[in-house]
Scaffold this active site. Structure first.
Site, mmCIF file in Angstrom:
data_model
loop_
_atom_site.group_PDB
_atom_site.id
_atom_site.type_symbol
_atom_site.label_atom_id
_atom_site.label_comp_id
_atom_site.label_asym_id
_atom_site.label_seq_id
_atom_site.Cartn_x
_atom_site.Cartn_y
_atom_site.Cartn_z
ATOM 1 N N CYS A 94 0.832 -0.386 -14.017
ATOM 2 C CA CYS A 94 0.071 -1.400 -13.888
ATOM 3 C C CYS A 94 -2.067 -1.773 -13.917
ATOM 4 O O CYS A 94 -1.989 -0.478 -15.179
ATOM 5 C CB CYS A 94 -0.220 -1.398 -12.281
ATOM 6 S SG CYS A 94 -0.983 -0.347 -11.143
HETATM 7 O O1 LIG Z 1 -4.537 -2.062 -10.587
HETATM 8 C C1 LIG Z 1 -3.452 -3.037 -10.696
HETATM 9 C C2 LIG Z 1 -2.957 -2.581 -9.049
HETATM 10 O O2 LIG Z 1 -3.509 -1.130 -9.047
HETATM 11 C C3 LIG Z 1 -3.715 -4.696 -11.099
HETATM 12 O O3 LIG Z 1 -2.518 -4.521 -12.008
HETATM 13 C C4 LIG Z 1 -4.589 -5.605 -10.812
HETATM 14 O O4 LIG Z 1 -4.420 -5.879 -9.354
HETATM 15 C C5 LIG Z 1 -4.255 -6.482 -11.269
HETATM 16 O O5 LIG Z 1 -2.889 -7.364 -10.341
HETATM 17 P P1 LIG Z 1 -3.351 -8.419 -10.602
HETATM 18 O O6 LIG Z 1 -3.172 -9.635 -12.119
HETATM 19 O O7 LIG Z 1 -2.133 -9.372 -9.742
HETATM 20 O O8 LIG Z 1 -4.801 -9.193 -9.906
#
Ligand SMILES: O=C(CO)[C@H](O)[C@H](O)COP(=O)(O)O
Length: 151
Positions: free
Chosen positions: A65
């Protein structure tokens, strides 16, 4: 090896990861943003990849992520999984050696293409330590999978 790979974002480094694993001869099981019908929420796709390790459908997983934190947290909630967030090769080597980690968690933000190669080299070269104290630590973590803290 059969390797489950998840990412909540369709980032170039995540695509490179899949390609690099295939080039190394691994069978890749994509999850999340890496497949057209995947659920890209990090909590969902990281768990899905980790569950394949726990149920034996995959030998290892790589969960990604943006920060790497959510992916590692979700994967570590699956009993039998030892996920390690690795931001350099030394950490990846140590995760395999000392933690017998079976899931590699990566930050899409921090992992450049050259760093990705270094981390994968270290991860796949690393063997779990046979040292008694190291094994005790890993066994202790395995107990936690079953809600226990002692034999
Ligand atoms: O690093 C992350 C979680 O730990 C996610 O990738 C980050 O929060 C981005 O997610 P979104 O695009 O749904 O906001």
């Amino acid at each position: 090896m059969r390797i489950s790979v998840s990412s909540d974002m369709d980032e170039p480094v995540a695509r490179s990861l899949v390609a690099a694993l295939r080039e190394r001869g691994h069978e890749v099981h994509p999850h999340g943003a890496l497949r057209p019908d995947g659920d890209p929420q990090w909590a969902v796709c990281s768990e899905a990849a980790a569950r394949e390790v726990a149920d034996g459908t995959a030998d290892q997983a790589v969960v990604c992520c943006w920060t790497g934190t959510g992916a590692s947290i979700a994967a570590n909630k699956v009993p039998g999984v030892r996920a390690a967030l690795c931001t350099d090769a030394y950490t990846a080597d140590g995760a395999r050696r000392w933690n017998d980690a079976n899931v590699l968690a990566l930050s899409l933000r921090l992992t450049s293409e050259p760093l990705l190669t270094e981390i994968l080299d270290a991860w796949f070269a690393g063997e779990p330590s046979a040292d008694a104290e190291d094994r005790q630590n890993v066994d202790r973590v395995r107990l936690l999978d079953h809600g226990k803290t002692r034999m």
